[in-house]
Enzyme design. Structure first.
Site, mmCIF file in Angstrom:
data_model
loop_
_atom_site.group_PDB
_atom_site.id
_atom_site.type_symbol
_atom_site.label_atom_id
_atom_site.label_comp_id
_atom_site.label_asym_id
_atom_site.label_seq_id
_atom_site.Cartn_x
_atom_site.Cartn_y
_atom_site.Cartn_z
ATOM 1 N N GLY A 1 0.174 -22.088 -24.598
ATOM 2 C CA GLY A 1 1.196 -22.860 -25.319
ATOM 3 C C GLY A 1 1.356 -22.433 -26.772
ATOM 4 C CD GLU B 1 3.698 -16.202 -21.358
ATOM 5 O OE1 GLU B 1 4.577 -16.971 -21.731
ATOM 6 O OE2 GLU B 1 3.868 -14.952 -21.311
ATOM 7 C CD GLN C 1 -13.240 1.425 -19.829
ATOM 8 O OE1 GLN C 1 -12.461 2.332 -20.133
ATOM 9 N NE2 GLN C 1 -14.558 1.579 -19.837
ATOM 10 C CB CYS D 1 -5.804 -15.839 -15.504
ATOM 11 S SG CYS D 1 -4.802 -16.856 -16.559
ATOM 12 N NE ARG E 1 -16.648 -4.997 -21.814
ATOM 13 C CZ ARG E 1 -15.655 -5.705 -21.292
ATOM 14 N NH1 ARG E 1 -14.595 -5.118 -20.777
ATOM 15 N NH2 ARG E 1 -15.700 -7.016 -21.283
HETATM 16 C C1 UDX Z 1 -4.877 -11.732 -17.563
HETATM 17 C C2 UDX Z 1 -3.566 -11.001 -17.202
HETATM 18 O O1 UDX Z 1 -3.652 -9.651 -17.681
HETATM 19 C C3 UDX Z 1 -2.376 -11.726 -17.812
HETATM 20 O O2 UDX Z 1 -1.168 -11.106 -17.396
HETATM 21 C C4 UDX Z 1 -2.386 -13.171 -17.345
HETATM 22 O O3 UDX Z 1 -1.330 -13.885 -17.926
HETATM 23 C C5 UDX Z 1 -3.700 -13.838 -17.687
HETATM 24 O O4 UDX Z 1 -4.789 -13.083 -17.137
HETATM 25 P P1 UDX Z 1 -6.453 -11.829 -19.693
HETATM 26 O O5 UDX Z 1 -7.406 -12.562 -18.815
HETATM 27 O O6 UDX Z 1 -6.143 -12.390 -21.038
HETATM 28 O O7 UDX Z 1 -5.040 -11.653 -18.966
HETATM 29 O O8 UDX Z 1 -7.027 -10.353 -19.960
HETATM 30 P P2 UDX Z 1 -6.998 -8.940 -19.218
HETATM 31 O O9 UDX Z 1 -6.692 -7.920 -20.237
HETATM 32 O O10 UDX Z 1 -6.180 -8.950 -18.000
HETATM 33 O O11 UDX Z 1 -8.538 -8.749 -18.828
HETATM 34 C C6 UDX Z 1 -9.205 -9.584 -17.912
HETATM 35 C C7 UDX Z 1 -10.631 -9.142 -17.710
HETATM 36 O O12 UDX Z 1 -10.701 -7.893 -17.018
HETATM 37 C C8 UDX Z 1 -11.416 -8.941 -19.005
HETATM 38 O O13 UDX Z 1 -12.719 -9.459 -18.841
HETATM 39 C C9 UDX Z 1 -11.439 -7.442 -19.201
HETATM 40 O O14 UDX Z 1 -12.562 -6.994 -19.941
HETATM 41 C C10 UDX Z 1 -11.520 -6.975 -17.751
HETATM 42 N N1 UDX Z 1 -10.968 -5.618 -17.575
HETATM 43 C C11 UDX Z 1 -9.647 -5.364 -17.789
HETATM 44 C C12 UDX Z 1 -11.813 -4.580 -17.172
HETATM 45 O O15 UDX Z 1 -13.029 -4.792 -16.969
HETATM 46 N N2 UDX Z 1 -11.283 -3.343 -16.996
HETATM 47 C C13 UDX Z 1 -9.964 -3.049 -17.198
HETATM 48 O O16 UDX Z 1 -9.570 -1.881 -17.004
HETATM 49 C C14 UDX Z 1 -9.109 -4.106 -17.619
HETATM 50 P P1 ADP Z 2 -4.537 -22.215 -21.480
HETATM 51 O O1 ADP Z 2 -5.369 -20.963 -21.568
HETATM 52 O O2 ADP Z 2 -3.935 -22.395 -20.109
HETATM 53 O O3 ADP Z 2 -3.544 -22.348 -22.576
HETATM 54 P P2 ADP Z 2 -6.237 -24.165 -22.856
HETATM 55 O O4 ADP Z 2 -7.413 -24.932 -22.343
HETATM 56 O O5 ADP Z 2 -6.421 -23.183 -23.959
HETATM 57 O O6 ADP Z 2 -5.574 -23.465 -21.575
HETATM 58 O O7 ADP Z 2 -5.098 -25.187 -23.350
HETATM 59 C C1 ADP Z 2 -4.650 -26.279 -22.646
HETATM 60 C C2 ADP Z 2 -4.407 -27.429 -23.628
HETATM 61 O O8 ADP Z 2 -3.747 -28.497 -22.914
HETATM 62 C C3 ADP Z 2 -5.682 -28.048 -24.224
HETATM 63 O O9 ADP Z 2 -5.613 -27.980 -25.636
HETATM 64 C C4 ADP Z 2 -5.667 -29.514 -23.732
HETATM 65 O O10 ADP Z 2 -6.150 -30.427 -24.690
HETATM 66 C C5 ADP Z 2 -4.184 -29.736 -23.465
HETATM 67 N N1 ADP Z 2 -3.882 -30.829 -22.531
HETATM 68 C C6 ADP Z 2 -4.425 -31.060 -21.322
HETATM 69 N N2 ADP Z 2 -3.859 -32.145 -20.740
HETATM 70 C C7 ADP Z 2 -2.933 -32.620 -21.599
HETATM 71 C C8 ADP Z 2 -1.999 -33.723 -21.580
HETATM 72 N N3 ADP Z 2 -1.903 -34.526 -20.540
HETATM 73 N N4 ADP Z 2 -1.211 -33.909 -22.638
HETATM 74 C C9 ADP Z 2 -1.290 -33.061 -23.699
HETATM 75 N N5 ADP Z 2 -2.118 -32.016 -23.794
HETATM 76 C C10 ADP Z 2 -2.940 -31.785 -22.758
#
Ligand code: UDX
Ligand code: ADP
Length: 468
Positions: A15, A168, A270, A279, A447
């Site tokens: 967000g 996203e 990598q 995620c 790494r």
């Molecule tokens: C991921 C997706 O890339 C993104 O599109 C989605 O919205 C959320 O999840 P994120 O988790 O922020 O994003 O990071 P990402 O760069 O994808 O890496 C995820 C994990 O995989 C990390 O722990 C990273 O170190 C690992 N990784 C990534 C590897 O070990 N090797 C690689 O080549 C790439």
């Molecule tokens: P993401 O990586 O998906 O953004 P985060 O845990 O960083 O997840 O953020 C989610 C946010 O949503 C937290 O700051 C949490 O406090 C907020 N949240 C959860 N439930 C509610 C709700 N019902 N109303 C408002 N904010 C909320």
């Protein structure tokens, strides 16, 4: 009617940066980011930009430009919702820890609560956009709650809603660039007018050809699939890293050779200590849950194996460290370089550092942790134990502490474990480090940051992932 007022529920890693970029690109739209967590909101409003609740390169400068102009952070959910023409839901959706589907299904309590808050407080026609990563068909739940409230709630019959899915794809550490130059923007839904309104916001800075429109379920499933494919690549290359170690092949050479095949491509190849982040694991678990629900057991098994390799990779690293240090690490000082799950973020969710550190603590090691962005408070939560005080560190008690200086962690250490790919770990002064460590000294480079061909190791033993 043009969108003039946006509310985003949830001021987290998704967000916060997403709304900051929308505010930056659409000066005429008022963007209110609301969250129930007051501490987080206060941090977003902190004058000192180093105190923002999340670290993301480039984010502080956008906050500086837009905050309190057309971008506001508040814990007043009701007002934010009431005034909005469009509401983004960006709340957390962690994996359920208990009840039906525990360990697999997403916990949708915060999504449901948000939908109820929207139903209760919105006025007129509102476009509700799912931003959080969600299981397929969550939009149906949201629609259900919104519609039933409209039949019975205080604004009975006066409010209408369109629900869209707009997942996203930003990756932490590169979120701002991913938002400004996305590969694509995906909008799922069946209300063409609402889709066009959301699309026209993105079109202010993104080529319309990159904005894809699908049905709701395809959009939700595409997000899960994208993350599952990326995670699968990481597990695949990690499995090959183990074969390299046993066979005498070199993981960097293999990666280069296969990455040059245009059908395979060089990204996400990598090898490392296993993927982390909020995620990958959660989304694969969602797919597994979905497969089990539809009786697709073989498909569920296929995706489970991606997670199995990820767990195995972390375990085999802990095991290797213990074995190389003569099968006992009790009382030994070990320098842990990096606690975040990847570079350029302060996020530690599902970080391999957590499970590896826990394994080493179980063997009574003394861990000196250094990470440029992760706080001691966060590590305390992740390791479920308090950091040692100075006297305990001096007495070499088993436990952990966060060191402010990277060099201090090397002092008298038996081993260094590189866990996060932070830029500064690529430039270690091995000569200086060798003088500080106790011998025989080890570096465990998970790494591949140390170039074995170029670097003189000054008598330090090295274990480099995917090399013999
Ligand atoms: C991921 C997706 O890339 C993104 O599109 C989605 O919205 C959320 O999840 P994120 O988790 O922020 O994003 O990071 P990402 O760069 O994808 O890496 C995820 C994990 O995989 C990390 O722990 C990273 O170190 C690992 N990784 C990534 C590897 O070990 N090797 C690689 O080549 C790439
Ligand atoms: P993401 O990586 O998906 O953004 P985060 O845990 O960083 O997840 O953020 C989610 C946010 O949503 C937290 O700051 C949490 O406090 C907020 N949240 C959860 N439930 C509610 C709700 N019902 N109303 C408002 N904010 C909320």
């Amino acid at each position: 009617m043009k969108i003039k007022n946006i509310c985003c529920i949830g001021a987290g890693y998704v967000g916060g940066p997403t709304m900051a970029v929308i505010a930056l690109k659409c000066k005429d739209i008022l963007v209110n980011v609301v969250d129930i967590n007051l501490e987080r909101i206060n941090a977003w409003n902190n004058k000192d930009l180093t105190m923002l609740p999340i670290y993301e390169p480039g984010l502080d400068q956008i906050i500086k430009k837009c905050r309190n102009k057309n971008l506001f952070f508040s814990n007043d959910l009701n007002t934010g919702i009431k005034n909005a023409d469009m509401i983004f839901i960006s709340v957390n959706t962690p994996t359920k820890s208990q009840g039906i589907g525990a360990g697999e299904a997403s916990d949708l309590r915060w999504i449901e609560l948000s939908a109820r808050q929207i139903a209760e407080n919105s006025t007129g026609h509102t476009i509700v956009v799912e931003k959080s990563t969600l299981p397929v068909r969550t939009a149906e739940t949201i629609k259900n709650i919104l519609e039933s409230q409209n039949k019975t709630g205080k604004n009975k019959g006066e409010t209408t809603f369109s629900v869209l899915s707009n997942p996203e794809f930003l990756a932490e550490g590169t979120a701002i660039n991913n938002l400004i130059n996305p590969d694509r923007v995906l909008i799922g839904g069946d209300d063409d007018v609402a889709i066009d309104k959301l699309g026209s916001i993105y079109e202010r800075w993104i080529n319309p050809k990159k904005i894809i429109k699908t049905n709701l379920w395809s959009s939700e499933l595409s997000k899960l699939t994208a993350n599952a494919f990326l995670a699968q690549r990481v597990s695949s290359i990690n499995s090959i890293s183990a074969i390299c170690e046993s066979s005498g092949a070199n993981i960097k050479e293999v990666t280069k050779a296969i990455g040059m095949d245009s059908r395979i491509g060089a990204n996400f190849l990598q090898s490392g200590p296993g993927f982390g982040g909020s995620c990958f694991k959660k989304d694969i678990l969602n797919i597994i849950y979905l497969c089990n629900f539809y009786g697709l057991n073989e498909v569920a098994d296929y995706w489970s194996s991606v997670l199995k390799i990820n767990r195995w990779q972390q375990k085999r690293i802990s095991k290797t460290i213990i074995e190389k240090l003569f099968n006992t690490i009790a009382g030994k000082k070990i320098s842990i370089l990096g606690f975040a799950y990847k570079a350029n973020t302060n996020d530690t969710r599902e970080s391999p550092a957590i499970s590896i550190a826990k394994d080493l603590l179980n063997e009574d090691a003394l861990l000196a942790i250094y990470d440029p962005k992760v706080s001691a408070k966060q590590i305390t939560k992740d390791l479920d134990s308090k950091q040692l005080n100075e006297k305990q560190i001096f007495n070499k008690n088993s436990g952990w502490y966060l060191s402010k200086s990277i060099n201090e962690t090397f002092n008298g250490a038996d081993a260094i474990i590189i866990l996060t790919d932070w830029e500064e770990f690529k430039k270690l002064n091995l000569k200086e480090i060798s003088n500080l460590m106790r011998k025989p000294a080890w570096i465990f480079d998970t790494r591949n940051l140390i170039d074995l061909e170029k670097e003189d190791l000054y008598g330090i033993n090295i274990w480099s992932l995917g090399n013999t």
